[in-house]
Structures are given as C-alpha cells and as structure tokens.
Design a protein around this motif. Structure first.
Motif, mmCIF file in Angstrom:
data_model
loop_
_atom_site.group_PDB
_atom_site.id
_atom_site.type_symbol
_atom_site.label_atom_id
_atom_site.label_comp_id
_atom_site.label_asym_id
_atom_site.label_seq_id
_atom_site.Cartn_x
_atom_site.Cartn_y
_atom_site.Cartn_z
ATOM 1 N N ASN A 1 -53.575 -9.270 14.877
ATOM 2 C CA ASN A 1 -53.612 -10.528 15.613
ATOM 3 C C ASN A 1 -52.465 -10.602 16.627
ATOM 4 O O ASN A 1 -51.292 -10.693 16.270
ATOM 5 C CB ASN A 1 -53.526 -11.696 14.626
ATOM 6 C CG ASN A 1 -53.943 -13.013 15.251
ATOM 7 O OD1 ASN A 1 -53.698 -13.259 16.424
ATOM 8 N ND2 ASN A 1 -54.551 -13.875 14.452
ATOM 9 N N HIS A 2 -52.814 -10.582 17.894
ATOM 10 C CA HIS A 2 -51.844 -10.602 18.986
ATOM 11 C C HIS A 2 -50.984 -11.871 18.958
ATOM 12 O O HIS A 2 -49.803 -11.846 19.331
ATOM 13 C CB HIS A 2 -52.615 -10.499 20.310
ATOM 14 C CG HIS A 2 -51.762 -10.308 21.518
ATOM 15 N ND1 HIS A 2 -51.988 -10.987 22.698
ATOM 16 C CD2 HIS A 2 -50.690 -9.508 21.763
ATOM 17 C CE1 HIS A 2 -51.109 -10.614 23.615
ATOM 18 N NE2 HIS A 2 -50.303 -9.709 23.071
ATOM 19 N N LYS A 3 -51.562 -12.973 18.484
ATOM 20 C CA LYS A 3 -50.816 -14.233 18.444
ATOM 21 C C LYS A 3 -49.642 -14.153 17.471
ATOM 22 O O LYS A 3 -48.565 -14.702 17.731
ATOM 23 C CB LYS A 3 -51.752 -15.378 18.055
ATOM 24 C CG LYS A 3 -52.720 -15.784 19.153
ATOM 25 C CD LYS A 3 -53.605 -16.935 18.743
ATOM 26 C CE LYS A 3 -54.609 -16.537 17.688
ATOM 27 N NZ LYS A 3 -55.602 -17.595 17.401
ATOM 28 N N ASN B 1 -46.657 -13.385 19.867
ATOM 29 C CA ASN B 1 -46.836 -14.754 20.362
ATOM 30 C C ASN B 1 -47.983 -14.865 21.368
ATOM 31 O O ASN B 1 -48.001 -15.761 22.223
ATOM 32 C CB ASN B 1 -45.546 -15.284 21.008
ATOM 33 C CG ASN B 1 -44.424 -15.458 20.008
ATOM 34 O OD1 ASN B 1 -44.672 -15.682 18.817
ATOM 35 N ND2 ASN B 1 -43.185 -15.347 20.464
ATOM 36 N N GLY B 2 -48.946 -13.928 21.275
ATOM 37 C CA GLY B 2 -50.083 -13.963 22.183
ATOM 38 C C GLY B 2 -49.744 -13.573 23.608
ATOM 39 O O GLY B 2 -50.533 -13.821 24.526
ATOM 40 N N GLU B 3 -48.599 -12.935 23.823
ATOM 41 C CA GLU B 3 -48.158 -12.607 25.177
ATOM 42 C C GLU B 3 -47.881 -11.113 25.321
ATOM 43 O O GLU B 3 -47.400 -10.458 24.390
ATOM 44 C CB GLU B 3 -46.880 -13.383 25.518
ATOM 45 C CG GLU B 3 -47.050 -14.883 25.501
ATOM 46 C CD GLU B 3 -45.768 -15.614 25.847
ATOM 47 O OE1 GLU B 3 -44.875 -14.995 26.457
ATOM 48 O OE2 GLU B 3 -45.652 -16.794 25.486
ATOM 49 N N SER C 1 -56.260 -7.065 19.903
ATOM 50 C CA SER C 1 -56.242 -8.038 18.815
ATOM 51 C C SER C 1 -57.397 -7.847 17.848
ATOM 52 O O SER C 1 -57.626 -8.700 16.998
ATOM 53 C CB SER C 1 -56.299 -9.467 19.390
ATOM 54 O OG SER C 1 -55.695 -10.407 18.528
ATOM 55 N N ARG D 1 -60.299 -14.316 22.090
ATOM 56 C CA ARG D 1 -59.055 -14.270 21.315
ATOM 57 C C ARG D 1 -58.865 -15.522 20.444
ATOM 58 O O ARG D 1 -57.835 -15.647 19.773
ATOM 59 C CB ARG D 1 -57.859 -14.096 22.244
ATOM 60 C CG ARG D 1 -57.837 -12.750 22.961
ATOM 61 C CD ARG D 1 -56.651 -12.627 23.904
ATOM 62 N NE ARG D 1 -56.658 -11.329 24.574
ATOM 63 C CZ ARG D 1 -56.020 -10.245 24.126
ATOM 64 N NH1 ARG D 1 -55.322 -10.321 23.005
ATOM 65 N NH2 ARG D 1 -56.078 -9.100 24.781
ATOM 66 N N ASP D 2 -59.822 -16.407 20.458
ATOM 67 C CA ASP D 2 -59.726 -17.632 19.669
ATOM 68 C C ASP D 2 -60.322 -17.400 18.289
ATOM 69 O O ASP D 2 -61.543 -17.349 18.125
ATOM 70 C CB ASP D 2 -60.470 -18.763 20.385
ATOM 71 C CG ASP D 2 -60.393 -20.083 19.614
ATOM 72 O OD1 ASP D 2 -59.655 -20.157 18.601
ATOM 73 O OD2 ASP D 2 -61.072 -21.033 20.034
ATOM 74 N N ASP E 1 -58.297 -16.557 12.014
ATOM 75 C CA ASP E 1 -56.858 -16.678 11.825
ATOM 76 C C ASP E 1 -56.534 -16.844 10.347
ATOM 77 O O ASP E 1 -57.350 -17.385 9.579
ATOM 78 C CB ASP E 1 -56.313 -17.883 12.598
ATOM 79 C CG ASP E 1 -56.193 -17.624 14.090
ATOM 80 O OD1 ASP E 1 -55.966 -16.464 14.467
ATOM 81 O OD2 ASP E 1 -56.328 -18.588 14.867
#
Length: 709
Positions: free
Chosen positions: A284-286, A290-292, A322, A394-395, A437
């Motif tokens: 998970n990239h988030k 931090n999703g960046e 991700s 990505r959600d 998530d």
C-alpha cells in the motif's frame, strides 16, 4: 514539493566507458575459459549452461531432432523422484551429460542426464522454521554452473558453492541479515567470475538488494541496494540519494521492499547486467510513502555494471506501485528490426499487464501495450514512459477489484522467444484481486516476523463480500499468448481451463512445450498454437521445460511438482484435478518407453469434523478475520489447502487438543509451523480453531450431499 526524476534516466557516460573498456574486458574474459564458455553458450546446443540457456535468457533450444512431424513418437525416457514434497520451480542445468536440479528446501540433485541415475545430492540443512519467512513456499528456481562448480542460493539466505563432480561444499556464505525475514528462491547467475544473487522477503518487510560474490573464494565484491535506507544513516551511492528523493515519510521503518527475487539478464556487448525489482513493502503506497512519490527503484528494470555494481539506467514500469506489481518477471534480450532499424532491445511482461520493449543500451522505452485485460490504467504515455492510471484505482477504502491482481498478468513462470517466428510466448493469465485498506489498526504499523502488506487480507480474498468472490474465481484462467513484440499484438492464443500453467521452452523443431493446469506436459505448434502431443505428469508443474542432447539424442525435461504461491491461492484446483504433489524430474525422447509408477487415487475428501463448533457468530467472524490475516497465505483461502501444506479442515482430534501449543507455542516448528505468540493470543487461537471447525463442517456437509446425488 518533491522533484521526481524521469521514469528512465540515461547515463551518457556509460556508453563512453563501454567503448573505452570493452577491448580490455574482452581480453580478460578470453583468458577465463569458464567465463568464455558461458559467453558462448549458444555454441553448445546440446547443453543448457545457464538459467535461460544463454545470457540473453531467450529459453530457445536450437535442437530440432524432435519436431512437428515426429513429436507424437515422444515417450518417457526416465523419471526421478525427489525426496521432498513441497513446491518445485527449478530450471534444470545440463552440462556435458549431467543434470543439476533443485527441489524444495534448496536440495540439489546431480543426475545422469541420459539415464536419470542419481550421481550425488546435497542438502543444505535449512532449519524448517525458516518456512515462516517465505511468502510463497520453500521453493528454489535452480543453480548456476561455472568452471566445475555449482552455485546454490538457499531459502535461509546462503550462497553455496559445490564441486560439480562430487557435490562437496567448496564454500558457504550468508548473504542476508538472519534476524530479518529474507529468503532466496531465485537462481544465481555467474558473470565474469562473479556469482550474482538477490533475495526475497518484501512481503515480510525487508530492504531489497542484489550482491556479487567471487566464484572462487566467495568474497563479496559489491552490493547494490534497490531502495534507499534511512537518510540519517547516509546513502551508499548517488543512485540511492537520487532514489530517496522519490520517497516520503518514514519508509525505512517498513523495510521498503524492492527485492530482486528472480529475473536477471546480461548483455556482454554493453557490459550491462539487468535486474528486475519487486514490489513495495508494504504494498500500500499510502502507508509506505504517504501516497507520494515514485518510490525508486520499486517495480523497475535497473541496468548496472557487473564488475562494480554501479548504476547505469533504470525504467520503472509502475511508479508508486500499490498492487504488488513486481518487475521481477522474466527479462529477455533480442535484436529486432523496428521501423526498418535494428534495435537491441530488452523485453518484459511484468505483473502490471503491459508488455515492454526497451532499448537495452539506454533504457529508452520503444513501445508498450497491454497483453492482458487491465482496469488500472488506460495505456502507457510514450512521451513520459508512465502508465496513465484510471480514476480511483488507488482508493482502497472499499474493496477494489483490480485486474491484473497481485498474481499478475504474468508471474515468475518463464517465457520463451523463438527467433524463427519472432514471437515471444507468454504464460499469461487473467488474475483478479480485491484490495482493501487495513481494517485492523495494528496492520497500519510494521510488525516483525509476519506479512506486512498494508492491505487487509479479507479484501484480497473477499470471502465476505457478496458477489465479489464468486465473480473473481470465475474469471481466473490462463493461456499461452504468442506475442509479436514489434507490432505489440497477439498472433495466436491457446486458452487453458483455470490458472496454473507452467513456464515454457520453444525449440527449432517448431515446438513449444508447457505443462497445463491439469498436469499434462504438452507440445504445441509454435507457429499456429495447435496442440500436438501431451503426457500426464501425475502432478502439476510450474517450472519451465528445457531441451538438451546426449550421444546424439534430443531430450525434453521438466522438473515437476505442485506448490508455491499457486497452491494456496488455487487450493480447489488440486482437488478438482487430483493434483497431489509428486516432486520429480521427467525426461522424454523419441521412442521413450519408460512408465511412471501406478499411483493410488488421491484422497481429497474432508473427514467428519473432529469436534463441534461451540462459538457464537461474533467469535466465528473474528476467527475468519484472524485466519485470513495470518494463516491464509500458507493454508489457503477459506482454509482450502493446495495439498502441500496441511488442510486444516482435516485436522484430527489430537491436533485440536494441542491447538494452542501449535499456534502459540510452536510445537510443530521443526515442520515449518512456528508459533505466533508475537501477534496472537490464546483467545485468538481459539477463535481461529472454531472457524476451522465451521469450515470443516460446511465442506463435509456439501461433500455428503453431493455423494447422495
């Protein structure tokens, strides 16, 4: 604002260095007969000297004694049963009439390639508790050969050199930090007297790298990290400093991932070693960044110097990945005429579903097109080299069904390239996954000695989501894709039922060999896809076949055995096709008359449950959540085992009586089942046990009802 580098970077000075040093490099190699032999492996069609037969990894045999006209005369020449019963993923190496092949637990077998007689075997004595560190079984993809030695990477992270004649150990070095969850499943490569080896463990939270060791002494020459570490500790080189600018937050606390667990290729003309880099840790990239940021060098092909490990260029297939979109899939090299110009290219069909053709000198993207159906991106922008993502992919706030899923449009199973047709043969698949998530707050923090995916395994399996799981399972299938890399289109396709086909080899006899999901080694016409011949292996096979010649006779060989990640993901497949694991090597020749032993029908029936469900629905639901978050990767979705690791629904009363001692105390750690006292308590263990009893009762009732019909 962070400034991100372009998706590919060309280092101009690299070409100048090659021009200045190629003459002296060639001179050194000519003095080294062992290196020269590997460089000229194409001149020895009777042997299979390195993992992909030659450094370009094309996996094409120029032998044509077995061809489309006589393949129906192919018969079993010999078979050899290994001593273990876990997954087999090895490509055999054949050198001067001797075959070297690995089984599970990193055991090496040396066999007479003509008769199958065991010449020697070597067991590295891996602690069985190491199994808990392996995401996808205690498999091994083979050895390397160089100058009279055989080189092995072990599941517990060692690199071992063996005398090829006797099997006696020459040296043994530890390549990983044993306190972390590193493993080695990939095959080493030997380049210019250096043994190159990567590792696995991204799912468990490690930092990836690839290392080179002296083939004679075992001394480490260099190490190239694929993701940056803690900036406070400084950076190993400029490449890591550059990569760190594409990360955010405290990624190093998660490890970062980016393990080099499979694919490599070497181009002696440009003196470049190409490595495929894996997924992020966590996925998970988030959570990871931090999703960046693009998070270099995750999901990338990286070109480095084999003498020094210095970075030259990279191409990132999935920036900020991700979805477990590794770029560790098979890398192969070829010379193609594209738009009237000879291009020296690198080709890959990684998990993300796009087929890439890249200039192997510079890293410039030449073309890209999706080879399977995808729903996460529309296309690859040829100006930037970046995939154009679709909205919302990505959600993961709700279960998000993505294709390809974590299994990829193509996994580790090797492709093959046939110069005569100009086609790349891809063992492709439709493989969906649902991403969610983390629902448990503890899964949003790094946890040692267990999987750190950053997605909820309930989302991945989606067993509780109405309509999602059945729809996903119906859409799982695999197929052979004959792909034209110049036009970026399929020329023909052969559809299999279900997922689980093996890697492939093409031969100059116009044949393509692959084992299908039902356990049949099959020969196809490589130009048309017509099925010409098949033989039941009595098991499934995942590894790629090879071809070699001894005393003027051509052979087709495959190392068979069911296991790996597919055995847990596709647990029901084994019961449907009665594919019990039988770890063995099978070798075929024209007129072969050998027979496999008669086998008893495998019993996949679920016995009457060894106890009654006493928990209420709240506890059962918690047990289901805990099982899928902690046990599913080994014991299967909804406790349906793939037949390699025990099916918990069949647990006896004795097992249930000692359940806490097994799950918490590690009573069976010598068999690979360690205790989970670090993440589970007695209440959790009982909830899982009650869930297992419930699933056993359901399966038994369904089975009994079916038998009455």
């Amino acid at each position: 604002m962070i400034a991100y580098p372009n998706i590919f970077k060309i280092v101009i000075i690299a070409s100048l260095l090659v021009a200045c040093t190629s003459k002296s490099t060639d001179s050194n190699i000519e003095k080294d007969s062992a290196s020269a032999r590997l460089l000229n492996a194409a001149s020895e069609p009777q042997n299979w000297l390195t993992h992909g037969r030659t450094y370009d990894e094309q996996r094409h045999s120029p032998l044509d004694q077995i061809n489309t006209a006589n393949v129906n005369d192919l018969g079993l020449a010999w078979s050899f049963d290994m001593t273990t019963k876990r997954g087999v993923e090895a490509t055999p190496i054949v050198v001067d009439g001797v075959m070297y092949v690995t089984g599970s637990w990193s055991i090496v077998y040396a066999l007479d390639a003509k008769s199958g007689k065991l010449l020697w075997d070597y067991d590295p004595q891996v602690d069985r508790a190491t199994a808990v560190k392996a995401c996808c079984d205690v498999v091994n993809r083979g050895v390397a050969y160089y100058g009279g030695n055989v080189y092995l990477g072990t599941i517990d992270g060692r690199l071992v050199a063996l005398d090829a004649t006797s099997g006696k150990k020459a040296w043994d070095v530890l390549t990983v930090d044993p306190t972390k969850s590193y493993t080695i499943t990939g095959a080493p490569r030997v380049i210019k007297g250096k043994v190159v080896i990567g590792n696995g463990g991204a799912e468990m939270g490690v930092r990836g790298y690839v290392s080179a060791y002296d083939a004679i002494t075992g001394e480490m020459h260099w190490r190239f990290y694929t993701v940056p570490g803690n900036p406070a500790d400084g950076f190993e080189n400029d490449a890591m400093k550059m990569a760190a600018a594409t990360w955010n937050g405290e990624w190093w606390k998660w490890g970062g991932g980016g393990t080099v667990w499979d694919s490599m290729a070497y181009d002696p003309e440009f003196d470049l070693l190409y490595i495929g880099v894996g997924n992020g840790s966590p996925w998970n990239h988030k959570l990871r960044s931090n999703g960046e940021g693009d998070n270099l060098f995750l999901a990338s092909i990286v070109a480095i110097r084999p003498d020094t490990g210095d970075y030259v260029w990279h191409y990132q297939t999935t920036p900020g990945e991700s979805w477990d979109y590794t770029a560790t899939q098979h890398i192969m090299l070829a010379d193609l005429v594209i738009e009237g110009k000879l291009r020296k290219v690198l080709m890959q069909a990684p998990k993300n579903g796009f087929f890439y053709v890249i200039d192997r000198k510079t890293g410039e993207l030449i073309s890209a097109n999706n080879y399977v159906d995808i729903n996460w991106a529309s296309h690859v922008d040829m100006k930037t080299g970046r995939p154009v993502e679709l909205p919302g992919v990505r959600d993961f706030s709700e279960p998000k069904v993505i294709t390809p899923g974590s299994g990829g449009g193509h996994n580790w199973h090797p492709m093959s390239y046939e110069p005569e047709t100009g086609l790349v043969y891809i063992p492709a698949q439709n493989f969906l996954a649902s991403y969610l998530d983390p629902q448990d707050p503890s899964d949003k923090q790094y946890k040692p000695d267990t999987s750190n995916l950053g997605v909820d395994m309930m989302g991945l399996a989606a067993p509780d989501q109405p309509g999602i799981r059945p729809a996903m399972r119906k859409m799982f299938n695999s197929f052979i894709l004959a792909w034209d890399p110049i036009t970026q289109k399929a020329v023909w396709q052969f559809d299999h039922k279900d997922v689980g086909a093996s890697g492939m080899v093409a031969t100059a006899g116009g044949l393509l060999f692959q084992a299908n999901p039902q356990g049949y080694l099959t020969a196809y016409n490589s130009r048309t896809g017509e099925k010409l011949w098949s033989h039941w292996l009595q098991t499934n096979a995942m590894a790629a076949p090879i071809s070699y010649q001894v005393d003027g006779e051509q052979y087709i060989a495959i190392a068979a055995g069911w296991g790996g990640g597919y055995a847990t993901i596709l647990g029901g497949l084994t019961a449907q096709y009665e594919l019990k694991n039988r770890s063995r090597v099978l070798v075929y020749k024209l007129g072969g008359t050998s027979k496999l032993p008669v086998i008893e029908k495998s019993n996949f029936a679920i016995p009457s449950p060894a106890g009654m469900v006493t928990a209420d629905n709240t506890v059962l639901h918690q047990g289901m959540l805990l099982y899928h978050r902690n046990c599913q990767l080994c014991h299967g979705d909804r406790a349906v085992s793939g037949g390699v690791i025990p099916d918990l629904r069949k647990s006896s009363k004795a097992v249930h009586d000692m359940w806490p001692g097994i799950v918490i105390g590690g009573a069976l750690k010598d068999g690979g089942m360690v205790g989970f006292s670090n993440i589970l308590d007695m209440k959790d263990a009982e909830a899982i046990r009650q869930y297992i009893l419930q699933e056993a009762a359901k399966a038994y009732a369904t089975q009994s009802a079916s038998e009455k019909k």
